[in-house]
Design an enzyme around this catalytic site. Structure first.
Site, mmCIF file in Angstrom:
data_model
loop_
_atom_site.group_PDB
_atom_site.id
_atom_site.type_symbol
_atom_site.label_atom_id
_atom_site.label_comp_id
_atom_site.label_asym_id
_atom_site.label_seq_id
_atom_site.Cartn_x
_atom_site.Cartn_y
_atom_site.Cartn_z
ATOM 1 N N GLY A 165 -0.907 2.066 -0.996
ATOM 2 C CA GLY A 165 -0.432 1.180 -2.058
ATOM 3 C C GLY A 165 -0.493 1.872 -3.409
ATOM 4 O O GLY A 165 -0.078 1.319 -4.418
ATOM 5 N N ASP A 167 1.057 4.808 -4.539
ATOM 6 C CA ASP A 167 2.077 5.742 -4.078
ATOM 7 C C ASP A 167 1.910 7.206 -4.505
ATOM 8 O O ASP A 167 1.932 8.098 -3.681
ATOM 9 C CB ASP A 167 3.468 5.265 -4.531
ATOM 10 N N GLU A 396 4.469 -4.843 -14.273
ATOM 11 C CA GLU A 396 4.001 -4.277 -12.998
ATOM 12 C C GLU A 396 2.660 -3.573 -13.221
ATOM 13 O O GLU A 396 1.743 -3.703 -12.434
ATOM 14 C CB GLU A 396 5.049 -3.304 -12.457
#
Ligand code: GLC
Length: 426
Positions: A165, A167, A396
């Site tokens: 998760g 990346d 985000e």
């Protein structure tokens, strides 16, 4: 924050969650991520539980409807066709009726199950729904230990950076160098059309992400073969801590439902995992580090992955040391927690998982710090998290130096975490 501010932010967060709701699953954000993501959904359910319990259970149930027969729960479920995302179902080629990716993601589901179970006002529904999810989650956990810990070392490996998760974390750089790029099919990235390329993974990294996908696809996504055949096998302490905590939480729910056998198996997994986690501790960094399973060495990369273990029941002294690392960061950053040590020359304030603050990670760490009695530093992280929302909205992720919003906007898991943070702060 005044009570009015809190209630305004509470309502705005619900608006984001509803906007991204596709009925039985929620997309992380419009455009950039148009499908269902595994750990995003479990965080999302925690947020939904604040205003619609039934919808929260559905979020997790939808995820587990797409569990593979061997127990794996995929990291993406492609419920709809959407060309705006790459790599799509054709590249994965997993052959599932509803297409999915072929790799997994951090198992937040164990923790989320216990939270929904304990918080639900409708006890009858909660028992019924938890009873149905329990064996599925256990099957996933058993899959992890069977397929990702074939030597029985107590810790599982990830075979692709996307599984963590996180990346493009600096944690993967060294091990990733050994992944070849020859022979991959030509491709066009989509992520850089939705977000600033300077904030995203590089092309060299993307080539390797795809080489691994094509390699695993060539092995027919046979999980019994993937681990040993992968040139990338990394034991991430954060990932393992989430799994360990998941086993512990699953055991608690199992016990409440009269499933003593399930409870015992999962307590045992957690105990073995906690003991093995100690091998990843670094005195020099005051935190855990990743282990490269191919070379057998610890990876000298002090990232958030080594702080997340406070989410599991690690020794108090370790939790205190992790608290100190965060306090130290707070002296030189405006907002914590940076996803990578800001004193490391490889730190990049805006590039995805190589420096920015992610509220889901802050949440896991706040939960662990509070359980360990590290209340002062937990309050500091909580304050940063709420300040970021007030200043920059539901991004985000955020630049820890300036608080600038980065990546996609109106982001589901950020909104879900805000509902959680407001609750903790109350
Ligand atoms: C990115 C993140 C990953 C997340 C996904 C959807 O790939 O790195 O953790 O699950 O986006 O939000």
């Amino acid at each position: 924050m005044t009570p009015e501010d809190k209630s305004r932010i509470f309502n705005l967060a619900i608006e984001v969650l509803k906007e991204n709701d596709r009925g039985a699953y929620t997309v992380p954000t419009k455009g950039l991520y148009p499908f269902q993501w595994n750990w995003d959904s479990c965080f999302t359910a925690l947020g939904q539980a604040h205003f619609d319990e039934d919808r929260a259970w559905t979020e997790m149930e939808t995820l587990f409807e797409h569990q593979w027969p061997d127990g794996m729960v995929p990291h993406i479920i492609f419920h709809v066709h959407d060309d705006g995302y790459f790599p799509g179902p054709d590249v994965w080629g997993t052959g599932r009726a509803t297409p999915t990716s072929g790799i997994t993601q951090p198992p937040i589901a164990g923790f989320a199950l216990r939270q929904l179970f304990e918080r639900s006002a409708d006890r009858t529904a909660a028992e019924r729904r938890a009873r149905a999810l329990l064996p599925k989650i256990e099957k996933w956990f058993a899959w992890f230990y069977a397929n990702r810990d074939p030597q029985g070392q107590g810790l599982v490996a990830i075979l692709h950076p996307w599984e963590a998760g996180r990346d493009n974390s600096i944690d993967w750089d060294e091990a990733f160098d050994r992944v070849p790029t020859e022979g991959i099919a030509p491709y066009t990235r989509r992520d850089t059309q939705h977000a600033d390329p300077a904030h995203r993974p590089t092309k060299a990294q993307y080539d390797r992400y795809l080489w691994l996908v094509e390699h695993f696809r060539g092995l027919g996504w046979d999980n019994a073969r993937l681990h040993d055949a992968s040139p990338f096998q990394v034991v991430d302490p954060g990932f393992n801590a989430i799994l360990i905590r998941g086993c512990q939480d699953l055991a608690v729910v199992a016990e409440a439902l009269g499933r003593a056998d399930t409870a015992a198996r999962n307590r045992n997994r957690a105990a073995r995992g906690l003991a093995a986690l100690e091998n990843l501790w670094s005195d020099r960094h005051g935190q855990y580090l990743c282990l490269d399973r191919i070379t057998g060495t610890l990876i000298d990369s002090p990232s958030i992955g080594g702080l997340i273990p406070v989410f599991a029941a690690i020794p108090k002294s370790r939790a205190a040391a992790i608290g100190q690392v965060i306090q130290q960061q707070a002296t030189r950053l405006k907002y914590v927690i940076a996803s990578h040590d800001p004193d490391d020359p490889r730190f990049e304030a805006k590039r995805y998982w190589r420096g920015p603050v992610w509220l889901v990670v802050n949440y896991l760490i706040v939960d662990g710090l509070l359980a360990a009695g590290e209340t002062e530093v937990a309050a500091r992280v909580l304050r940063s998290s709420l300040d970021l929302i007030e200043q920059s909205g539901f991004a985000e992720y955020y630049d820890p130096l300036t608080g600038a919003p980065c990546g996609g906007g109106r982001f589901t898991w950020t909104a879900a975490m805000v509902l959680e943070f407001l609750d903790i702060a109350a």
